[in-house]
Enzyme design. Structure first.
Site, PDB file in Angstrom:
ATOM      1  N   CYS A   1     -92.557   7.750  50.038  1.00 53.23           N
ATOM      2  CA  CYS A   1     -91.828   6.974  48.771  1.00 53.23           C
ATOM      3  C   CYS A   1     -91.052   4.991  49.802  1.00 53.23           C
ATOM      4  O   CYS A   1     -91.173   4.316  49.026  1.00 53.23           O
ATOM      5  CB  CYS A   1     -90.204   7.585  48.933  1.00 53.23           C
ATOM      6  SG  CYS A   1     -90.041   9.095  48.577  1.00 53.23           S
TER       7      CYS A   1
ATOM      8  N   HIS B   1     -85.343   1.980  45.833  1.00 49.72           N
ATOM      9  CA  HIS B   1     -86.608   3.316  46.064  1.00 49.72           C
ATOM     10  C   HIS B   1     -84.926   4.162  45.214  1.00 49.72           C
ATOM     11  O   HIS B   1     -83.668   3.823  45.363  1.00 49.72           O
ATOM     12  CB  HIS B   1     -86.427   4.154  47.719  1.00 49.72           C
ATOM     13  CG  HIS B   1     -87.164   5.274  47.731  1.00 49.72           C
ATOM     14  ND1 HIS B   1     -88.066   5.530  46.099  1.00 49.72           N
ATOM     15  CD2 HIS B   1     -86.892   6.087  48.091  1.00 49.72           C
ATOM     16  CE1 HIS B   1     -88.234   7.133  46.103  1.00 49.72           C
ATOM     17  NE2 HIS B   1     -87.264   7.708  47.608  1.00 49.72           N
TER      18      HIS B   1
ATOM     19  N   ASN C   1     -86.086  11.320  41.645  1.00 46.00           N
ATOM     20  CA  ASN C   1     -86.711  10.282  42.973  1.00 46.00           C
ATOM     21  C   ASN C   1     -88.463  10.944  42.245  1.00 46.00           C
ATOM     22  O   ASN C   1     -88.773  11.761  42.852  1.00 46.00           O
ATOM     23  CB  ASN C   1     -86.263  11.452  44.108  1.00 46.00           C
ATOM     24  CG  ASN C   1     -87.216  10.468  45.795  1.00 46.00           C
ATOM     25  OD1 ASN C   1     -88.085   9.488  45.044  1.00 46.00           O
ATOM     26  ND2 ASN C   1     -86.947  11.062  46.624  1.00 46.00           N
TER      27      ASN C   1
END
Length: 330
Positions: free
Chosen positions: A114, A255, A285
């Site tokens: 990520c 993020h 996500n």
């Protein structure tokens, strides 16, 4: 050659057409829209059809970014694809290069989960600052639906698929104002997509392993704690390097992991909610795609304007985390 500056001149994104909302998820696992939304802020996510490969999504996002930068694919010197879910274990960047017709560009994959997009941005910047390359495409793209256990309600509600990209160009003024990157492998076990294998005897005394990757496992509490502590810290570091104060920030593009994390980080840094870009309600996500996807959407909605100062921060498996501060546009 003397060092050059960097401008981030274009952005693009692409998501699969199929949407999976919380209500539909509750037919797969025991959960509810209310439970997911209050704990994560996520309402729906996109999932890639079998025909929507990583290279297809990454190429579509890239085309948009190249067009918005006003250059041609043939102008690109380098393509960096940040992903953990490559179509091919040998990498997918070269397929994207071919699809785009970026005949001059060298292309390779970069894996930092990520944090991948921020790590990719900083990596690309080094090539430009040393005068080696002038035009670089940085893509963040992931198809996590491939690697989620759809029976594990702790993780399957979180993830989605998507791609985002930006074009970096050599420039007289340097628009990348500061960055900081960190890794801590001692915390690796909190978030994994591991290779599990069983031994196989080829010949007497010659053993190898055969197996496959296993679905994502995550210790949510620990990852939350890590993000809320480490992200404000690394943003502070990058701000110090950039010689900027928090009130000079126009936008915080974190993020997109969990709305609670976004809120907690903004609160710790004293950044007001109206400066926080959030689109995870729609996408969940999307790993390396989440920052460029949120950025591109905000640019196209005319929220982010030329010269705005943007703080980005990625955090995730590795564990890895990083922050980059830049001014949007030429």
């Amino acid at each position: 050659m003397h060092n050059l500056g960097i401008a981030i001149t274009g952005s693009g994104s692409a998501v699969p057409a199929t949407s999976l909302d919380n209500q539909s998820l509750s037919e797969l696992v025991e959960t509810s829209d209310e439970w997911i939304a209050t704990r994560t802020g996520i309402r729906e996510r996109r999932v890639a059809l079998p025909s929507e490969s990583l290279s297809v999504l990454a190429t579509a996002a890239s085309r948009n970014a190249i067009a918005s930068a006003g250059i041609a694919a043939s102008d690109l010197d380098l393509i960096l694809l940040a992903t953990s879910t490559s179509d091919d274990l040998f990498g997918t960047a070269c397929q994207v290069q071919a699809e785009l017709g970026a005949t001059k560009a060298v292309a390779f994959d970069l894996t930092a989960a990520c944090s991948g997009f921020v790590f990719g941005l900083v990596t690309a910047a080094q090539y430009i600052r040393t005068g080696v390359y002038q035009n670089v495409l940085v893509i963040g793209a992931d198809i996590l639906s491939r690697w989620v256990d759809w029976q594990d309600r702790r993780t399957c509600v979180l993830f989605g698929d998507g791609a985002g990209a930006v074009v970096l160009q050599a420039s007289k003024s340097d628009r990348l104002l500061g960055f900081a990157l960190k890794s801590d492998g001692t915390q690796n076990h909190h978030l994994n997509l591991t290779y599990a294998a069983s031994p196989q005897e080829l010949l007497p005394g010659v053993n190898i392993t055969k197996g496959t990757y296993q679905p994502i496992t995550m210790n949510g509490k620990e990852v939350y704690r890590f993000a809320v502590q480490k992200v404000p810290e690394i943003i502070d570091k990058a701000l110090f390097q950039a010689n900027l104060s928090v009130d000079q920030i126009d936008w915080l593009v974190l993020h997109q992991a969990n709305q609670r994390i976004l809120d907690a980080v903004a609160q710790r840094l004293n950044i007001p909610p109206h400066k926080v870009i959030s689109n995870l309600a729609q996408y969940g996500n999307t790993s390396a795609a989440s920052i460029p996807l949120a950025l591109d959407e905000a640019v196209r909605q005319d929220k982010i304007k030329p010269n705005d100062i943007i703080v980005t921060s990625g955090f995730g498996a590795g564990l890895t985390w990083g922050a980059a501060i830049f001014q949007w546009g030429r």
